[in-house]
Design an enzyme around this catalytic site. Sequence first.
Site: not given
Length: 675
Positions: A118, A120, A122, A177, A229, A293, A317, A411, A414, A427, A432
């Site tokens: 199934e 995954k 995120d 999730e 799940y 699984k 992954k 920079c 500044c 810098c 700054c």
Amino acid sequence: MSPSYTQEAAKKRHDELSQLLREHNVAYYVLACPTISDREYDKLYQELVELEHEFPEFVTASSPTQQVGAEPVASFRTVAHSVPMQSLDNTYSEEELMAFIDRVHKTLGDDKVSFILEPKIDGVAVSVRYENGSFVQGLTRGDGTKGDDITANLRTLRQLPMTLKSDSLEVLELRGEVFMTHAAFQRMNEEREKNKEATFANARNATAGTLKLLDSKIVATRPLAIALYGLGQVTGKTFATHQGTLQYLASQGVPTPEKNWYCQSKPEILAALGELNELRKNFGYPTDGAVLKVNELNLRDELGSTAKAPRWAIAYKFEAEQAETRLKNVTFQVGRTGTITPVAELSPVLLSGTTVSRATLHNFEEVKRKDVRVGDVVVLEKAGEIIPAVISVNLGLRPKNSVPVEAPRKCPCCSFQTEYEGIFLRCPNDQCPEIVKRKLEHFCHRGAMDIEGLGESVVEQLVDNKLISRVDDIYHLKKEKLIALERMGEKSVNNLINAIEASKSQPMWRLLFGLGILHVGAGLAKQLERSFSSVHDLAAAEIEQLLDISDVGEVVAQSLYHYFREEESIRLISSLEQLGLHLSSMLKHEEGSTSSSVLSGKKFVITGTLSKSRQHFVEMIEKIGGNVVGSISSKTDYLLAGEQTGSKLAKAQKLGVTVIDETAFEKLATEGSND
């Protein structure tokens, strides 16, 4: 108004509307495929509101009209999980995935095991508990043994049923999730930008931050979705397979992953992976891989688990998604240590579900190595599926008028002359404005002094309005000045004032980390607190004393030595002490003298299931002067092993590392701290 109904007809229409709205919520929040317009949805919702106004006896906790949030809570209650919430082992390698399948077959036999693959998702892992068909509790994963009680926040999720269609199960605990769909996340950020509020970097961080809010009324305004799940505690029913579990949950109105694959062989699993990798580009929510699984639940018991993860599942992954787009310009960001980072300004492109218009170029050495030029077509990738980065240039599409990227000599904020420190351009001006802002944000960050309410946008306003320029200025802020800032009402200001006052009691290591001393992270800050009785003792330490501390080398010792001898640092420490901040070591006080403990500097590894949380033992080890490390090596002194240990035990035995159980550890800790 709703038409006049008899009691019986009203109940029937109430049930119809509730079911319709739940189905539309799933289509909108989970599948990102709404089947009706917002206007049509609002008409149905309003009809339900009016019907419940006329027949208030129909109003229940499960009604779509009730998922709007409750009054804020003071803090989250910590609750033990009835069944531990483990994480999954993961791999990017097909070879390792095949090895996992071989291990399962070797243990169980080839003929009696099947698999479910199934997506995954995120998101943020949660546990959802129903008792007799009613939703009663929601928890975060926490440390796996206990989590935060976020019940009020989960009640606001419109597609999460507050009651199941069947109330026959005494207990049904589900794992899943919480996330945001790509479309919902983009809409939310557009709305925040329109209201001049800070936008979120990515959907997962926005989800995690939302679930941590103490005011569920704010949570109710955020477009959170959920998919469930997995099983935790179950009483009153036996499930035979994972596939059957998902089918049952769907029949109860519980949102589950929209697709899964039943597989019995390696070729079927690889084919399913390939299909998922193609389909996920069209999913409405972020996915970064697949979960494989064992389907038969009784066989999972035979396979068991390690202290961290089950042996019956693995996460695979996918390689990070890539996209090409035009580099329009390069701008420069100044960090809290003065490091100047080149940032690619891009023609907007869709990458891993979000529109990307900026990406990091890391440093000028990387720009030179990759020969990145303005006007190039560049290849983007999301590091860890979160931070967009330029990984290469498509030289075949390079225009003749492309312009090399030059490191700024001054920079960009500044105008101070820039200078290199190794490969990093910096810098050198401590005053700054960009450096000041980033330093203040770091000081207030959750991992440092944890001053809630002093985030990026508020710090920016305070600096731009010249209300603060150094960290001690924070403790001089007054209510009348704060309330004049944009989007700062009286309640927000009062909360901020209280948070600033509470931060004075933070331990010494948080202050050391918050000061932003070069090379001093949170771990080293704790080590310094264990080694010195106060900030003053640390400030007076010579190079040789600093080098005696574990994890302090020449570079870090020089950084600490010079920091505490700078005039501004001396003034700041004195000011913070006068303001009432905590400059004495609590760790050293608790331990007595760590240098006299026989366990000072000893390296511990923890594995297996223990009677208390891992954090409990980590804190005990740190109290007696020891260090907790993640992996076994020849330099490890002790392995603290509980039940269901994994490969760490075998490796420790092979290397001759001393293995101790909880009883032996308690004795060791007592004797060690008394020496």
